[in-house]
Design a protein around this motif. Sequence first.
Motif, PDB file in Angstrom:
ATOM      1  N   THR A   1      -1.572  12.042 -12.761  1.00 51.15           N
ATOM      2  CA  THR A   1      -2.580  12.307 -12.482  1.00 51.15           C
ATOM      3  C   THR A   1      -2.847  13.763 -13.248  1.00 51.15           C
ATOM      4  O   THR A   1      -1.782  13.806 -14.185  1.00 51.15           O
ATOM      5  CB  THR A   1      -2.495  12.698 -10.762  1.00 51.15           C
ATOM      6  OG1 THR A   1      -3.985  13.286 -10.284  1.00 51.15           O
ATOM      7  CG2 THR A   1      -1.794  13.594 -10.462  1.00 51.15           C
TER       8      THR A   1
ATOM      9  N   ILE B   1       2.847   6.426 -11.914  1.00 49.99           N
ATOM     10  CA  ILE B   1       1.437   7.221 -11.379  1.00 49.99           C
ATOM     11  C   ILE B   1       1.171   8.263 -12.282  1.00 49.99           C
ATOM     12  O   ILE B   1       2.415   9.545 -12.407  1.00 49.99           O
ATOM     13  CB  ILE B   1       1.327   7.731  -9.959  1.00 49.99           C
ATOM     14  CG1 ILE B   1       1.530   5.772  -9.190  1.00 49.99           C
ATOM     15  CG2 ILE B   1       0.263   8.347  -9.256  1.00 49.99           C
ATOM     16  CD1 ILE B   1       1.575   6.349  -7.376  1.00 49.99           C
TER      17      ILE B   1
ATOM     18  N   ALA C   1      -2.904   4.315 -11.984  1.00 46.63           N
ATOM     19  CA  ALA C   1      -1.209   3.624 -11.867  1.00 46.63           C
ATOM     20  C   ALA C   1      -1.229   2.631 -12.676  1.00 46.63           C
ATOM     21  O   ALA C   1      -1.811   1.280 -13.369  1.00 46.63           O
ATOM     22  CB  ALA C   1      -1.076   3.034 -10.231  1.00 46.63           C
TER      23      ALA C   1
ATOM     24  N   VAL D   1      -4.780   9.695  -0.949  1.00 47.89           N
ATOM     25  CA  VAL D   1      -5.133   8.588  -2.254  1.00 47.89           C
ATOM     26  C   VAL D   1      -4.308   8.024  -1.142  1.00 47.89           C
ATOM     27  O   VAL D   1      -2.770   7.394  -2.024  1.00 47.89           O
ATOM     28  CB  VAL D   1      -4.793   9.286  -3.544  1.00 47.89           C
ATOM     29  CG1 VAL D   1      -3.176   9.941  -3.514  1.00 47.89           C
ATOM     30  CG2 VAL D   1      -4.607   8.629  -4.956  1.00 47.89           C
ATOM     31  N   THR D   2      -4.880   6.195  -1.881  1.00 49.91           N
ATOM     32  CA  THR D   2      -3.890   5.272  -1.447  1.00 49.91           C
ATOM     33  C   THR D   2      -3.922   4.379  -2.873  1.00 49.91           C
ATOM     34  O   THR D   2      -5.174   4.348  -3.181  1.00 49.91           O
ATOM     35  CB  THR D   2      -4.684   4.670  -0.534  1.00 49.91           C
ATOM     36  OG1 THR D   2      -4.796   5.422   0.784  1.00 49.91           O
ATOM     37  CG2 THR D   2      -3.576   3.081   0.604  1.00 49.91           C
ATOM     38  N   PHE D   3      -2.901   4.233  -2.780  1.00 49.80           N
ATOM     39  CA  PHE D   3      -2.474   2.380  -4.330  1.00 49.80           C
ATOM     40  C   PHE D   3      -2.455   1.394  -3.458  1.00 49.80           C
ATOM     41  O   PHE D   3      -1.567   0.944  -2.657  1.00 49.80           O
ATOM     42  CB  PHE D   3      -1.772   3.533  -4.746  1.00 49.80           C
ATOM     43  CG  PHE D   3      -1.699   4.577  -5.803  1.00 49.80           C
ATOM     44  CD1 PHE D   3      -2.815   4.437  -6.968  1.00 49.80           C
ATOM     45  CD2 PHE D   3      -1.427   5.410  -5.391  1.00 49.80           C
ATOM     46  CE1 PHE D   3      -2.085   5.676  -7.204  1.00 49.80           C
ATOM     47  CE2 PHE D   3      -1.564   6.962  -6.385  1.00 49.80           C
ATOM     48  CZ  PHE D   3      -2.517   6.555  -6.920  1.00 49.80           C
TER      49      PHE D   3
ATOM     50  N   GLU E   1       1.110  -1.125  -0.927  1.00 46.60           N
ATOM     51  CA  GLU E   1      -0.115   0.280   0.046  1.00 46.60           C
ATOM     52  C   GLU E   1       1.087   0.997  -0.330  1.00 46.60           C
ATOM     53  O   GLU E   1       1.377   1.852   1.330  1.00 46.60           O
ATOM     54  CB  GLU E   1      -0.530   0.134   1.178  1.00 46.60           C
ATOM     55  CG  GLU E   1      -2.194  -1.068   1.408  1.00 46.60           C
ATOM     56  CD  GLU E   1      -3.025  -0.227   1.959  1.00 46.60           C
ATOM     57  OE1 GLU E   1      -2.851   0.706   2.156  1.00 46.60           O
ATOM     58  OE2 GLU E   1      -4.323  -1.246   1.551  1.00 46.60           O
TER      59      GLU E   1
ATOM     60  N   SER F   1      -5.174  -1.691  -8.385  1.00 52.16           N
ATOM     61  CA  SER F   1      -6.361  -0.282  -7.518  1.00 52.16           C
ATOM     62  C   SER F   1      -5.690   1.057  -7.168  1.00 52.16           C
ATOM     63  O   SER F   1      -4.949   0.887  -6.145  1.00 52.16           O
ATOM     64  CB  SER F   1      -7.344  -1.736  -6.887  1.00 52.16           C
ATOM     65  OG  SER F   1      -6.930  -1.554  -6.134  1.00 52.16           O
ATOM     66  N   HIS F   2      -6.924   1.955  -6.444  1.00 50.19           N
ATOM     67  CA  HIS F   2      -6.648   3.368  -5.642  1.00 50.19           C
ATOM     68  C   HIS F   2      -7.857   4.029  -5.209  1.00 50.19           C
ATOM     69  O   HIS F   2      -9.034   3.050  -6.170  1.00 50.19           O
ATOM     70  CB  HIS F   2      -6.106   4.412  -7.057  1.00 50.19           C
ATOM     71  CG  HIS F   2      -6.132   5.038  -7.744  1.00 50.19           C
ATOM     72  ND1 HIS F   2      -6.849   4.949  -8.800  1.00 50.19           N
ATOM     73  CD2 HIS F   2      -7.545   6.163  -7.577  1.00 50.19           C
ATOM     74  CE1 HIS F   2      -7.232   5.186  -9.657  1.00 50.19           C
ATOM     75  NE2 HIS F   2      -8.222   6.929  -8.680  1.00 50.19           N
TER      76      HIS F   2
ATOM     77  N   GLN G   1       0.859   5.573   0.179  1.00 45.89           N
ATOM     78  CA  GLN G   1      -0.107   6.307   0.970  1.00 45.89           C
ATOM     79  C   GLN G   1       0.707   7.826   0.312  1.00 45.89           C
ATOM     80  O   GLN G   1       1.765   7.965   0.321  1.00 45.89           O
ATOM     81  CB  GLN G   1      -0.879   6.030   2.070  1.00 45.89           C
ATOM     82  CG  GLN G   1      -1.901   5.715   2.372  1.00 45.89           C
ATOM     83  CD  GLN G   1      -2.256   5.745   3.583  1.00 45.89           C
ATOM     84  OE1 GLN G   1      -1.564   5.352   3.895  1.00 45.89           O
ATOM     85  NE2 GLN G   1      -3.727   5.069   3.499  1.00 45.89           N
TER      86      GLN G   1
END
Length: 670
Positions: free
Chosen positions: A628, A626, A584, A610-612, A570, A601-602, A572
């Motif tokens: 955005t 990543i 991602a 935001v967590t991947f 994970e 997933s995120h 963050q």
Amino acid sequence: MQMQNTAESVANDNKYAALTSPSFVLQDKDEQTRLEMKHRKEEDDLYRKFAQQREQEDKRMKEEFRDEWEQELERLTSRFERELQTKRKRPDEQQVLTLRLQQERADLEKNMTLRRDRKKESLTRKMLEHERAATAALVEKQSREMLELINEKRSEYMRAESLYLDEGDGAMEEAAPYPSLAPQPAPPALAKCHLYHDPAEFASMDQIAISVAQEDQKTFTDLVRQLVGRCGSDIEKARTIFRWITVKNLNTMTFDENLRGDTPMGLLRGIKHGTESYHVLFKRLCSYAGLHCVVIKGYSKSAGYQPGVRFEDSRFRNSWNAVYVAGAWRFVQCNWGARHLVNAKEVPKAGAKGKSDSLRYEYDDHYFLTDPREFIYEFFPLQSEWQLLKTPITLHDFEELPFVRSLFFRYGLYFPDAHTKAVMYTDATGAATVRIAMPANMQSSLIFHYNLKFYDSDGDMFDGVSLKRFVMQSVVGNIVAFRVHAPCSGAFLLDIFANAVTPKEYLTGEPMKFKSVCKFKIACEELQTVMVPLPDCASGEWGPTKATRLFGLIPITHQDALVFAGRELELQFRMSRPLTDFMATLHKNGVEEKRLSKFVSHAVTDDDIVTFIISFPEEGQYGLDIYTRELASDRSHGHGHGLHGERETNGEKHLLTHCCKYLINSSKRN
């Protein structure tokens, strides 16, 4: 009473300026012009001598080759006649012999022409070297005479003012007049930044140089007076001369064939004939302004040089100047300072209206009054005292210094490790790291890039994989590191580029021009471990620093570029400003990207976290990209830095921007 004091104050200032500044305001223009005309006659005589010598050599060579041709032809003909005598009875053999003679004669003519051209080229080169030396010697003598004339006038002025000085004005006694004799070389007490911070400080002086360069002058006396007439200091004088030469772009000037000495461009006939160069011209013009200037000879890391090359022959010989200003000798390299006109092929004609008004004249300010500790990276004088360093270095030390360009110093970069050399040797695993430090004020705007290729060729692929994938670029604090893993033994060339841009500029998608700041030879002498290439992610730096710099995305869980994980991970981040459309992508050597898409997933929570979430289908090394974009519509117009996703809003497409990437080693043991 007040008016009288003001008048006295102005008079004192003028006298002080006359004593401290090498001004020729005191100089009689007619006297200076008379001396120039005497010098011009000496030059005319010298150029006539050059022309006669060239003519004589040309005549001698023609005669020499004519004699040689006749001898060779005679030898060939007599041999043919002898062979013909022995074969008189066979007509077919006679014909073969005749054809052979014609062929041999044609070959002889071709070979002799080639030999003559080579010899002529060699002779022309030697003569030009001799002419350059003779011209430099003459300019040396003439500069000395011009300075003597100016010093004489200055002395007369000081004698006339001695009565005033005797009256005990302390300020005048402390005034340090410009030295009559050239001082011995010594390191300057002050760095360049203490003389001026920003080239814009010379904006008005530069403008004078630009306008003077667009007009023609008939004498050096006129030219220099136009250039330095309004200068208040010796630095400003050196500056206008430097800028005039860099604006004039002498390398691309076209000259009339019949260039007489009394024509405006006749001033630069030495440049036209190739006998005078930028540094000799700079010295000449400095003498007219009353400035001490020397020509320094040595080696330079110029065109064609690569890190690791030894300075064993004359290939990298070069010359530059030191000018005495602000109480010290300082370096000037007009040739390297000269750039080109932006948006124009040539300097516009005087009085021309229109586009020429908005031209920007580019030049490299680094090569004006360069600090010795920076200059030594590119220039090594044959006389060690002209390094102007407290502790001079050897030629071997110079060869080992990293190969840096002027941009390196303009950005304030430096090497934090003392062992950083032009040639970096790898360890047994094929690894070597180059680290560059940035000043605090550049950390948020500098973007780096690199290229890796084989040292002895332009090849940049190994086993079908780009060599770039054997370099890991990362930023921690103010240090950018380039860790190279050689895929095989041998030598590689690492070229490091940089550009200073604001996040806003970066995100608008304009193509960015990166310029080289330094180059290294990476030498891998033995390789005990074969390295695999990095996963095929978007190019550029690894780690979360880029996300913070561009998007204000702050890493919570993982601060480093390299992550060790088990079968799940994970990552963050905290958003410090609104972002949207996160994406991602996972990469692994030998595995298709599509196959890995379902393992990433995120989620974005209300508290701007935001967590991947990544699960790894198998152990090994992965790369995570990543992407955005900002919520604000003004920043989201298409972007070219690693695009993967896009979204249509109000009929307008907004492309995602690469945000950062991680290198992840997944193993059950972690």
